[in-house]
Design an enzyme around this catalytic site. Sequence first.
Site, PDB file in Angstrom:
ATOM      1  N   ASP A  11       2.198   1.984   3.450  1.00  0.00           N
ATOM      2  CA  ASP A  11       3.125   1.043   4.110  1.00  0.00           C
ATOM      3  C   ASP A  11       4.544   1.581   4.057  1.00  0.00           C
ATOM      4  OD1 ASP A  11       0.949  -0.673   4.019  1.00  0.00           O
ATOM      5  OD2 ASP A  11       1.737  -1.887   2.365  1.00  0.00           O
ATOM      6  N   GLU A  66     -10.799  -6.642  -4.417  1.00  0.00           N
ATOM      7  CA  GLU A  66     -10.635  -7.705  -3.410  1.00  0.00           C
ATOM      8  C   GLU A  66     -11.853  -7.764  -2.492  1.00  0.00           C
ATOM      9  OE1 GLU A  66      -6.809  -7.742  -1.431  1.00  0.00           O
ATOM     10  OE2 GLU A  66      -7.678  -8.687   0.348  1.00  0.00           O
ATOM     11  N   HIS A  90       0.883  -1.175   0.000  1.00  0.00           N
ATOM     12  CA  HIS A  90       0.000   0.000   0.000  1.00  0.00           C
ATOM     13  C   HIS A  90       0.922   1.226   0.000  1.00  0.00           C
ATOM     14  CE1 HIS A  90      -2.286  -3.020   2.330  1.00  0.00           C
ATOM     15  NE2 HIS A  90      -3.391  -2.442   1.925  1.00  0.00           N
ATOM     16  N   ASP A 103      -5.283 -13.409   9.283  1.00  0.00           N
ATOM     17  CA  ASP A 103      -4.191 -13.430   8.289  1.00  0.00           C
ATOM     18  C   ASP A 103      -3.087 -14.415   8.628  1.00  0.00           C
ATOM     19  OD1 ASP A 103      -5.470 -11.485   6.771  1.00  0.00           O
ATOM     20  OD2 ASP A 103      -4.354  -9.825   7.650  1.00  0.00           O
TER      21      ASP A 103
END
EC number: 5.3.1.5
Length: 445
Positions: free
Chosen positions: A103, A231, A100, A308
């Site tokens: 990030d 997504e 991203h 995750d």
Amino acid sequence: MSLFTQEKVKYVGTKGLKAGDGFHYYNPDEMINGKKMSEWLKFSVAYWHTMDQRLVDPFGDGTAQRPWDNITDPMEQALAKVDYLFEFLDKMNVEYFAFHDRDLAPEGDTLRETNENLDKVIDKIVEKMQETGKKVLWNTSSLFTNPRFVAGGATAPFADILAYSAAQIKHSLEIAKRVNSENYVFWGGREGYESLLNTDMKREQEHIAKFFKMAKDYANEIGYTGQFLLEPKPKEPTSHQYDTDAATTIAFLKEYGLEDIFKLNLEGNHAYLAGHTYEHEVRVARDAGLLGSLDANMGDKLIGWDIDEFPNDIYEATLVMYEMLKDGGLKTGGLNFDAKPRRQSFTMDDLFLAHTAGMDTYAAGLKVASRLIEDKVLDDVITDRYSSFDSGIGADFESGKVTFKELEDYIIDIPQEKLIESTKSGHLEQLKATLNNYIFSTLGK
Ligand code: XUL
Ligand code: CO
């Protein structure tokens, strides 16, 4: 000079049972169904997890121990992490990464200042990419972290926030072109709503559809040709995410005429949250011709939120790889580890081991899936199950030769006993045991 003390991870085969000495299944040059394993499995490291994740959970601070922790200046740390990333990719033998915008570098006070910080890191990334040949699977924009996105980005009920979102994506698309991203991802972080009492759902969806078209127009204008991906994810962070699952997302794309612009990026843990299996989501996208890329992670079926986890479920990986092989591979997509080690796995060693485990899981799944296809295990079952549509009344129905009235004439006097005879057992227990046998015999060598 090496930044990490860890050694390069190499293929060692399945000589021992204890993991940790290298790849047991990921053997990049091994040929599977006519292609190298590394070509089927375009693995990607997720910057937001691997470089940025502190291993927080909803109740506790981060536990991660990383070699860049002692660099206190935010820009200095951001630039240093780029060196660590590229060494990590090299040592893990991973070709791709994904990120991203937020990030990579700290935000400034204005978007102009934020872009300047970001561009400094991108300059360094471009240099390192040229030096190493590593590639970007996809990049994206975070329209969900900063408080300005409290009610969404492209679906925010505030025009200034929509304008900010457009400008942010514009810059991200320019970055996508610079780093030659093979895909550009949109995950609608806060594109959803908390309550209908204050929400004009139709207006919000029209906004985001228009926004996506404008994003594509801008990509065309600057000559960025990467594949756009959407997504799906339900529940988090808003109670009603607009892109809940693959089927909902495809319906949205079709309603607004966006199905030629987008494909889907499907994530394992998101599938569970939507009440589906991962392979179901991949099948839905494949059937619509919209399978784009995979965020290869998994969740915990006993925990109701997105955790995750790195993939370790061979059964699931086999079925997801089966769908991928049946679709002829992922084209521009890959397998991005949108995944983090557990909070108790806080060492740098764990980060290496987690990626190794994830890569091995999908490599193992690929091997099993390829044998299932070679032996036509499921194809034969499915061909036989639907065979009554290959001739007679079934074929007449499929080709549109019969009416409802003719179907009635055909069936109306057939006795119950004959109808039952025309059905067949699904033999599901046998089928699942066969699948287990393929897993045992392919991996147990
Ligand atoms: C959130 C998630 C995101 C997207 C990219 O659950 O999966 O990281 O993959 O924004
Ligand atoms: Co994801």
